[in-house]
Design a protein around this motif. Sequence first.
Motif, mmCIF file in Angstrom:
data_model
loop_
_atom_site.group_PDB
_atom_site.id
_atom_site.type_symbol
_atom_site.label_atom_id
_atom_site.label_comp_id
_atom_site.label_asym_id
_atom_site.label_seq_id
_atom_site.Cartn_x
_atom_site.Cartn_y
_atom_site.Cartn_z
ATOM 1 N N ASP A 77 37.563 38.019 50.238
ATOM 2 C CA ASP A 77 36.911 37.063 49.419
ATOM 3 C C ASP A 77 36.595 35.800 50.126
ATOM 4 O O ASP A 77 35.741 35.216 49.667
ATOM 5 C CB ASP A 77 38.120 36.637 48.198
ATOM 6 N N ARG A 107 33.249 36.452 51.391
ATOM 7 C CA ARG A 107 32.111 36.696 50.575
ATOM 8 C C ARG A 107 31.794 35.072 50.364
ATOM 9 O O ARG A 107 30.652 34.698 50.381
ATOM 10 C CB ARG A 107 32.533 37.248 49.455
ATOM 11 N N ARG A 108 32.665 34.139 50.280
ATOM 12 C CA ARG A 108 32.385 32.754 50.153
ATOM 13 C C ARG A 108 31.746 32.051 51.358
ATOM 14 O O ARG A 108 30.676 31.264 50.980
ATOM 15 C CB ARG A 108 33.738 31.932 49.603
ATOM 16 N N ASN A 116 29.694 33.723 53.605
ATOM 17 C CA ASN A 116 28.546 34.024 53.592
ATOM 18 C C ASN A 116 27.740 33.492 52.247
ATOM 19 O O ASN A 116 26.397 32.908 52.393
ATOM 20 C CB ASN A 116 28.453 35.583 53.133
ATOM 21 N N GLU A 117 28.274 33.359 51.260
ATOM 22 C CA GLU A 117 27.523 32.589 49.988
ATOM 23 C C GLU A 117 27.276 31.159 50.251
ATOM 24 O O GLU A 117 26.261 30.344 49.948
ATOM 25 C CB GLU A 117 28.275 32.699 48.704
ATOM 26 N N MET A 119 30.986 45.004 50.541
ATOM 27 C CA MET A 119 30.669 43.567 50.762
ATOM 28 C C MET A 119 29.239 43.455 51.177
ATOM 29 O O MET A 119 28.770 42.302 51.052
ATOM 30 C CB MET A 119 31.641 43.290 51.866
ATOM 31 N N THR A 120 28.432 44.622 51.626
ATOM 32 C CA THR A 120 27.189 44.266 52.192
ATOM 33 C C THR A 120 26.171 45.026 51.523
ATOM 34 O O THR A 120 26.562 46.151 50.957
ATOM 35 C CB THR A 120 27.218 44.746 53.705
#
Length: 235
Positions: A174, A177-178, A180-181, A199-200
């Motif tokens: 999680d 993901r944050r 990367n965002e 995830m990708t």
Amino acid sequence: MLKVQNLYTSYRGIEALKDVSLDVGEGEMVALIGSNGAGKSTLLNSISGIVKSRSGKIEFGGRDIASNNPWTTAGCGLLQVPEGRQILADMTVLENLEIGETALHGRSRNYSLGYVFDLFPILKERSSQFAGSLSGGQQQMLAIGRGLMGSPQMLLLDEPSLGLAPIVITQVFDALRRINENGVTILLVEQNARKALEMTARAYVLDRGRIVFEGDSKSLADSPQMVAHYLGDVH
């Protein structure tokens, strides 16, 4: 952002990478998966300059970094979070994070201590503890946080879920993901193939030093032959 072309790397007398090419665009999170001993860590170490390649090209942001030392590559904004965390056990959590700032090399600070503590609140709670007293999952969070303190444009992540409990794996992914965002490009080496593919959008499969698959992650996850031959059952 990252372009690897026709890379050959020998490690301890063994040709570990053979004509490897891959690219990662700005803002992407790309998976690199394969069996143990396939050469995944060697590829990351070659990109970051820890292991010198025999031939081929490595470009980051259009700059040739193949001959860089690791600290020079880090100073360009390409940072590696190594397998096994490699935190400094006899220093505090805060000191470990502050050491991450040495990778700035005069670049602007994009990720503050507050950002890391917001991402991983347990690190703030335990900032004065010795890093060696943390659990495995907390040490992994610390390793990622230390990388962020160097304000990376791109992170090379080597097996971030290795040895972690399922609930901690979820927390770590999680957070990735944050990250990367928030604009950090990621090349993810991961033994948990299902998680990596979830995830990708794109993935590469490395087998015995060669790229044997490249394409969208869903196609890989939906291919019984590819899964059975290279990854085991990820469903």
